[in-house]
Design a protein around this motif. Sequence first.
Motif, PDB file in Angstrom:
ATOM      1  N   GLN A 161       3.625 -44.826  61.155  1.00  9.99           N
ATOM      2  CA  GLN A 161       3.834 -43.400  61.395  1.00  9.99           C
ATOM      3  C   GLN A 161       3.822 -42.602  60.096  1.00  9.99           C
ATOM      4  O   GLN A 161       2.935 -41.808  59.833  1.00  9.99           O
ATOM      5  CB  GLN A 161       5.157 -43.208  62.128  1.00  9.99           C
ATOM      6  CG  GLN A 161       5.539 -41.755  62.393  1.00  9.99           C
ATOM      7  CD  GLN A 161       6.783 -41.664  63.267  1.00  9.99           C
ATOM      8  OE1 GLN A 161       6.720 -41.927  64.461  1.00  9.99           O
ATOM      9  NE2 GLN A 161       7.911 -41.297  62.672  1.00  9.99           N
ATOM     10  N   ARG A 203       4.893 -44.385  68.683  1.00  8.47           N
ATOM     11  CA  ARG A 203       4.212 -43.414  69.553  1.00  8.47           C
ATOM     12  C   ARG A 203       3.164 -42.587  68.824  1.00  8.47           C
ATOM     13  O   ARG A 203       2.066 -42.366  69.331  1.00  8.47           O
ATOM     14  CB  ARG A 203       5.244 -42.466  70.173  1.00  8.47           C
ATOM     15  CG  ARG A 203       6.255 -43.119  71.085  1.00  8.47           C
ATOM     16  CD  ARG A 203       7.288 -42.110  71.550  1.00  8.47           C
ATOM     17  NE  ARG A 203       8.397 -42.725  72.246  1.00  8.47           N
ATOM     18  CZ  ARG A 203       8.442 -42.968  73.549  1.00  8.47           C
ATOM     19  NH1 ARG A 203       7.404 -42.622  74.294  1.00  8.47           N
ATOM     20  NH2 ARG A 203       9.485 -43.545  74.108  1.00  8.47           N
ATOM     21  N   ALA A 252      -0.839 -42.693  69.650  1.00 11.50           N
ATOM     22  CA  ALA A 252      -1.481 -41.482  70.189  1.00 11.50           C
ATOM     23  C   ALA A 252      -2.743 -41.104  69.431  1.00 11.50           C
ATOM     24  O   ALA A 252      -3.566 -40.339  69.943  1.00 11.50           O
ATOM     25  CB  ALA A 252      -0.500 -40.320  70.168  1.00 11.50           C
ATOM     26  N   ALA A 256      -2.451 -40.106  75.373  1.00 10.33           N
ATOM     27  CA  ALA A 256      -0.995 -40.092  75.449  1.00 10.33           C
ATOM     28  C   ALA A 256      -0.503 -40.707  76.751  1.00 10.33           C
ATOM     29  O   ALA A 256      -1.053 -40.459  77.818  1.00 10.33           O
ATOM     30  CB  ALA A 256      -0.481 -38.660  75.314  1.00 10.33           C
ATOM     31  N   ARG A 299       3.288 -43.143  78.347  1.00  8.49           N
ATOM     32  CA  ARG A 299       4.574 -43.753  78.040  1.00  8.49           C
ATOM     33  C   ARG A 299       4.369 -45.086  77.324  1.00  8.49           C
ATOM     34  O   ARG A 299       3.357 -45.765  77.519  1.00  8.49           O
ATOM     35  CB  ARG A 299       5.369 -43.977  79.322  1.00  8.49           C
ATOM     36  CG  ARG A 299       5.752 -42.701  80.054  1.00  8.49           C
ATOM     37  CD  ARG A 299       6.505 -43.040  81.325  1.00  8.49           C
ATOM     38  NE  ARG A 299       6.907 -41.840  82.055  1.00  8.49           N
ATOM     39  CZ  ARG A 299       7.563 -41.862  83.206  1.00  8.49           C
ATOM     40  NH1 ARG A 299       7.877 -43.034  83.759  1.00  8.49           N
ATOM     41  NH2 ARG A 299       7.897 -40.734  83.809  1.00  8.49           N
ATOM     42  N   LEU A 300       5.351 -45.468  76.499  1.00  7.53           N
ATOM     43  CA  LEU A 300       5.262 -46.754  75.816  1.00  7.53           C
ATOM     44  C   LEU A 300       5.108 -47.894  76.822  1.00  7.53           C
ATOM     45  O   LEU A 300       4.362 -48.849  76.570  1.00  7.53           O
ATOM     46  CB  LEU A 300       6.509 -46.984  74.958  1.00  7.53           C
ATOM     47  CG  LEU A 300       6.605 -46.220  73.639  1.00  7.53           C
ATOM     48  CD1 LEU A 300       7.894 -46.598  72.920  1.00  7.53           C
ATOM     49  CD2 LEU A 300       5.406 -46.505  72.741  1.00  7.53           C
ATOM     50  N   ARG A 338       1.603 -48.598  77.564  1.00  9.50           N
ATOM     51  CA  ARG A 338       0.729 -48.957  76.443  1.00  9.50           C
ATOM     52  C   ARG A 338       1.076 -50.316  75.840  1.00  9.50           C
ATOM     53  O   ARG A 338       0.184 -51.106  75.517  1.00  9.50           O
ATOM     54  CB  ARG A 338       0.811 -47.878  75.351  1.00  9.50           C
ATOM     55  CG  ARG A 338       0.163 -46.557  75.749  1.00  9.50           C
ATOM     56  CD  ARG A 338      -1.334 -46.677  75.696  1.00  9.50           C
ATOM     57  NE  ARG A 338      -2.013 -45.454  76.131  1.00  9.50           N
ATOM     58  CZ  ARG A 338      -2.756 -45.339  77.206  1.00  9.50           C
ATOM     59  NH1 ARG A 338      -2.903 -46.383  78.013  1.00  9.50           N
ATOM     60  NH2 ARG A 338      -3.359 -44.212  77.504  1.00  9.50           N
ATOM     61  N   PRO A 344       5.817 -51.050  69.571  1.00  5.77           N
ATOM     62  CA  PRO A 344       6.826 -49.995  69.442  1.00  5.77           C
ATOM     63  C   PRO A 344       7.249 -49.860  67.989  1.00  5.77           C
ATOM     64  O   PRO A 344       7.023 -50.776  67.184  1.00  5.77           O
ATOM     65  CB  PRO A 344       7.978 -50.520  70.307  1.00  5.77           C
ATOM     66  CG  PRO A 344       7.832 -52.005  70.243  1.00  5.77           C
ATOM     67  CD  PRO A 344       6.351 -52.266  70.207  1.00  5.77           C
ATOM     68  N   HIS A 345       7.853 -48.739  67.644  1.00  6.13           N
ATOM     69  CA  HIS A 345       8.329 -48.596  66.274  1.00  6.13           C
ATOM     70  C   HIS A 345       9.601 -49.413  66.097  1.00  6.13           C
ATOM     71  O   HIS A 345      10.514 -49.343  66.929  1.00  6.13           O
ATOM     72  CB  HIS A 345       8.598 -47.122  65.949  1.00  6.13           C
ATOM     73  CG  HIS A 345       8.630 -46.870  64.479  1.00  6.13           C
ATOM     74  ND1 HIS A 345       9.708 -47.216  63.689  1.00  6.13           N
ATOM     75  CD2 HIS A 345       7.703 -46.342  63.636  1.00  6.13           C
ATOM     76  CE1 HIS A 345       9.447 -46.898  62.435  1.00  6.13           C
ATOM     77  NE2 HIS A 345       8.234 -46.375  62.387  1.00  6.13           N
ATOM     78  N   SER A 383      15.902 -46.998  67.186  1.00  4.84           N
ATOM     79  CA  SER A 383      15.256 -47.169  68.487  1.00  4.84           C
ATOM     80  C   SER A 383      15.917 -48.299  69.269  1.00  4.84           C
ATOM     81  O   SER A 383      16.233 -49.355  68.719  1.00  4.84           O
ATOM     82  CB  SER A 383      13.777 -47.484  68.300  1.00  4.84           C
ATOM     83  OG  SER A 383      13.162 -47.810  69.530  1.00  4.84           O
ATOM     84  N   TRP A 432      14.368 -48.984  72.388  1.00  5.26           N
ATOM     85  CA  TRP A 432      13.358 -49.257  73.412  1.00  5.26           C
ATOM     86  C   TRP A 432      12.995 -50.732  73.472  1.00  5.26           C
ATOM     87  O   TRP A 432      12.906 -51.322  74.561  1.00  5.26           O
ATOM     88  CB  TRP A 432      12.101 -48.425  73.154  1.00  5.26           C
ATOM     89  CG  TRP A 432      11.107 -48.507  74.269  1.00  5.26           C
ATOM     90  CD1 TRP A 432      11.041 -47.728  75.386  1.00  5.26           C
ATOM     91  CD2 TRP A 432      10.045 -49.475  74.400  1.00  5.26           C
ATOM     92  NE1 TRP A 432      10.014 -48.136  76.192  1.00  5.26           N
ATOM     93  CE2 TRP A 432       9.377 -49.202  75.614  1.00  5.26           C
ATOM     94  CE3 TRP A 432       9.592 -50.521  73.608  1.00  5.26           C
ATOM     95  CZ2 TRP A 432       8.292 -49.949  76.052  1.00  5.26           C
ATOM     96  CZ3 TRP A 432       8.512 -51.280  74.053  1.00  5.26           C
ATOM     97  CH2 TRP A 432       7.872 -50.992  75.263  1.00  5.26           C
TER      98      TRP A 432
END
Length: 204
Positions: free
Chosen positions: A20, A109, A113, A118, A120-121, A124, A145-146, A151, A153
Motif C-alpha cells: 500500500q 485493499r 483495487a 473493487a 469485498r476482501l 478476492r 489481506p494487509h 487489522s 480480518w
Amino acid sequence: MQGPAVHGESVFSPVMLIGQAPGAREISERRPFCWTAGKTLFKWFAPLGLDERAFRARVLMSAVCRCFPGKNPRGGDRLPDDEEVAHCQRWWLSELELLRPRLILPVGRLAIAQLLPAARLSERIGRQWVYRAPQGWNADVIPLPHPSGASTWFKMEPGQTLLQQALALIAAHPAWQALVAEAAQDAQGDLAQPHAAASARISN
C-alpha cells in the motif's frame, strides 16, 4: 506525503509484491515491510519456502505509493487519497511493465483495487485471478489481506480460511516454486563452502 521514497531491492524476478504505502518506521529504515506488518507478512511466507532474507533477495517489492502518507487523526496510518495514488501510479506500473512477472501479490485493499475491480476482501482473497496488461501480456494475481497489526480480518473467519487458501495457491504457483528451488540451491551452496574451505586447509 512524507519522504524519502521507499522501495525494495531492484531484482529481476517472476514474482512482484505490491504493498500500500510505507509507514513511519519504513521511512526511517528505508525498506518496505520492516516493522509489525512485515513480521506478520514474512511469517506467512516462511512456511512456503522463503524466509524474509530469501524473499527480499528474490521478489520485487513495490507499492502503490512510495512515501509515507502520514497519520490518520483517528489512529493508524492515513490511506493515500485518489490524487496521491494517481501521482505515484507511474512508478509501480513502470516496474510492472519492465518486469512482466508471472505472479503478482497485491497486499491490502488499495493494492488489490489497482489490479482488480473493487470488491469485498472475502470475494478476492483465496482465489487466483488474471491481470491483463494493456501491452498484451498476462500475469496471475493472488491477493492477500494487509498484515497490519490493526487489522483483524485475517484473524477471524472467513479471513483465516481464505488467507490459508491464498497462501496455498502461492505455494503451488510455478513462479513461486522456481524461487524456492533457487533459494534452496543457494542455501546448499552456502553450506558447502565452509566444508570446501576446511578441505582446502587440510590438503595444504
